[in-house]
Design a protein around this motif. Structure first.
Motif, PDB file in Angstrom:
ATOM      1  N   TYR A 105       0.854  -1.270   0.057  1.00  0.00           N
ATOM      2  CA  TYR A 105      -0.151   0.085   0.126  1.00  0.00           C
ATOM      3  C   TYR A 105       0.906   1.306   0.127  1.00  0.00           C
ATOM      4  N   ASP A 106       0.175   2.175  -0.600  1.00  0.00           N
ATOM      5  CA  ASP A 106       1.109   3.711  -0.732  1.00  0.00           C
ATOM      6  C   ASP A 106       1.321   4.274   0.267  1.00  0.00           C
ATOM      7  N   ALA A 107       0.224   4.103   1.569  1.00  0.00           N
ATOM      8  CA  ALA A 107       0.261   4.799   2.810  1.00  0.00           C
ATOM      9  C   ALA A 107      -0.651   3.928   3.739  1.00  0.00           C
ATOM     10  N   VAL A 108      -0.081   4.209   5.183  1.00  0.00           N
ATOM     11  CA  VAL A 108      -0.661   3.684   6.285  1.00  0.00           C
ATOM     12  C   VAL A 108      -1.316   4.688   7.018  1.00  0.00           C
ATOM     13  N   PHE A 109      -2.646   4.458   7.470  1.00  0.00           N
ATOM     14  CA  PHE A 109      -3.356   5.081   8.403  1.00  0.00           C
ATOM     15  C   PHE A 109      -3.536   4.474   9.675  1.00  0.00           C
ATOM     16  N   SER A 118       6.284   2.880  14.423  1.00  0.00           N
ATOM     17  CA  SER A 118       7.102   1.880  13.832  1.00  0.00           C
ATOM     18  C   SER A 118       6.635   1.328  12.527  1.00  0.00           C
ATOM     19  N   ALA A 119       5.225   1.186  12.627  1.00  0.00           N
ATOM     20  CA  ALA A 119       4.359   0.879  11.466  1.00  0.00           C
ATOM     21  C   ALA A 119       4.552   2.187  10.342  1.00  0.00           C
ATOM     22  N   ALA A 120       4.333   3.321  11.035  1.00  0.00           N
ATOM     23  CA  ALA A 120       4.417   4.417   9.878  1.00  0.00           C
ATOM     24  C   ALA A 120       5.871   4.612   9.272  1.00  0.00           C
ATOM     25  N   ALA A 139       7.725   2.468   8.502  1.00  0.00           N
ATOM     26  CA  ALA A 139       8.137   1.366   7.500  1.00  0.00           C
ATOM     27  C   ALA A 139       7.277   1.790   6.300  1.00  0.00           C
ATOM     28  N   ALA A 140       6.466   2.478   6.126  1.00  0.00           N
ATOM     29  CA  ALA A 140       5.523   2.885   4.946  1.00  0.00           C
ATOM     30  C   ALA A 140       6.068   4.248   4.446  1.00  0.00           C
ATOM     31  N   PRO A 141       5.883   4.430   2.916  1.00  0.00           N
ATOM     32  CA  PRO A 141       6.351   5.379   2.259  1.00  0.00           C
ATOM     33  C   PRO A 141       5.559   6.650   2.750  1.00  0.00           C
ATOM     34  N   LEU A 142       4.421   6.565   3.015  1.00  0.00           N
ATOM     35  CA  LEU A 142       3.863   7.628   3.966  1.00  0.00           C
ATOM     36  C   LEU A 142       2.748   7.185   4.750  1.00  0.00           C
ATOM     37  N   ALA A 143       2.530   8.035   5.857  1.00  0.00           N
ATOM     38  CA  ALA A 143       1.554   7.550   6.675  1.00  0.00           C
ATOM     39  C   ALA A 143       0.995   8.575   7.676  1.00  0.00           C
ATOM     40  N   ALA A 144      -0.049   8.391   8.259  1.00  0.00           N
ATOM     41  CA  ALA A 144      -0.970   9.390   9.110  1.00  0.00           C
ATOM     42  C   ALA A 144      -1.332   8.525  10.214  1.00  0.00           C
TER      43      ALA A 144
END
Length: 399
Positions: A167-171, A198-200, A202-207
């Protein structure tokens, strides 16, 4: 379509009979519930009638967050209504993600699906994950009810075991309530903030959605921190990863209008001028009162109080302006006499830095309306001294 895996009583509401009954009980007033239930139980199973009436109550409560049209089609749990994001706030966040080029999001701790719905409506493909069977089933029912099932995959799982690499991003919206109410320690969230960070990372983009009262020292250096208000009420803080590390912003809805942190020095304390500015709660939470004061060429009434005073009227979307007519030491008798003299019938009491309760002062200072005039009184400190400032809102042009 009926979800045969949905827990009862949700499953009975998803049947054709259940959906028809939901339409029939929509808008039932609390005083009429018993009579309606008695009548309907002659033709429908008691469990179905009880479930429909309970859902109707939840839908009525949800209107404030989701609007009448969506709330009337969605399904809710009591915790889901309480904890879900207001639709306007979720839509703003989804638009921002879309503008950042995001086309797919892993929505972890999705709840009843409010954020997933906003993301899907922004054209984003969503994996919505929640470990609670009923909550996941409700999120799935909501995606179907709003015609978004093709964009939202709901998965019942522990979010800490979900692979989000595709996925491109994590929310992430961690649970912030426990058996005793709201949880203020970020490490007591479910899952803890440290895991979410930590999860954020590891992602390209996160909120990461967090409580607006999060201490600034708890914000990771790698995060951009945003405080969001809607209609003047502070709704949430969001930690963004992959955007602008260290940036602080306050966003006001509708609009949106965004005030960015610029490292402005703390404003000086100065005498009260003819105008008082009350910064929006998001501005205060974001510690951007200095930026707000710079906009209106103002200073503080007290070094510990977030009221800005100025000699100039400079409309700002980030603060409500008042024209100050009187400055008095705190004295209820003097205030009461002044209100009587000016034929005041409408008294608004605001406070910051005062232990006096607004309703208590209103009751003592204006036991009986004296006329049709309106006054706003600010209970605060001016240069350390308990003070009452009297004035009037300048008007809608300052918003």
């Amino acid at each position: 379509m009926t979800d045969l895996t949905a827990p009862l009583p949700l499953a009975v509401l998803l049947t054709p009979e259940g959906r028809a009954l939901l339409d029939e009980v929509r808008g039932t007033e609390p005083a009429r519930e018993l009579a309606v239930a008695t009548r309907l139980r002659r033709e429908h199973p008691a469990e179905l009638v009880s479930a429909a009436l309970a859902q109707a109550r939840l839908r009525q409560r949800a209107v404030a967050k989701f609007g009448d049209e969506d709330a009337g089609r969605m399904f809710f749990t009591p915790n889901g209504v309480e904890q879900s994001t207001r639709a306007t706030v979720a839509a703003y966040r989804a638009r921002r993600l879309r503008e950042l080029g995001v086309t797919s999001v892993a929505d972890l701790c999705c709840g009843i699906g409010g954020d997933a719905i906003a993301l899907a409506r922004a054209g984003i493909r969503v994996l919505a994950v929640d470990r609670d069977p009923l909550t996941a089933a409700v999120a799935r029912a909501n995606a179907d009810a709003l015609g978004l099932a093709s964009l939202i995959e709901v998965r019942e799982a522990d979010v800490t075991a979900v692979d989000t690499a595709a996925y491109d991003a994590v929310f992430v919206d961690p649970g912030r309530r426990g058996g005793r109410g709201r949880i203020f320690d970020p490490e007591a969230y479910s899952p803890p903030l440290s895991w979410a960070v930590s999860a954020a990372l590891a992602a390209p983009l996160a909120a990461l959605k967090v409580a607006p009262g999060i201490p600034h020292e708890a914000v990771p250096d790698a995060a951009e921190a945003e405080w969001v208000s809607d209609g003047g009420d502070v709704k949430e803080a969001v930690l963004w990863f992959g955007t602008a590390p260290g940036l602080v912003r306050a966003t006001l809805l509708p609009g949106p209008r965004t005030l960015l942190g610029a490292g402005v020095p703390d404003p000086a304390v100065r005498p009260v001028g003819p105008f008082l500015y009350e910064p929006d709660g998001a501005v205060i939470r974001a510690h951007l009162v200095a930026e707000c004061a710079e906009e209106v060429a103002g200073g503080l009434v007290d070094e510990t109080i977030a009221y800005v005073t100025s000699d100039h009227l400079r409309p700002s979307p980030y603060a409500t302006a008042y024209e100050i007519t009187d400055q008095l030491p705190f004295n209820v008798k003097k205030l009461k006499a002044l209100l009587r003299e000016r034929a005041v019938g409408i008294l608004t009491v605001k406070k910051r830095g005062s232990a006096v309760e607004p309703e208590e002062l209103r009751r003592k200072a204006l036991p009986k309306p004296q006329g049709s005039n309106a006054v706003t009184v600010f209970l605060t400190r001016v240069a350390g001294a308990p003070t009452m400032l009297l004035g009037q809102p300048v008007g809608a042009a300052t918003r």
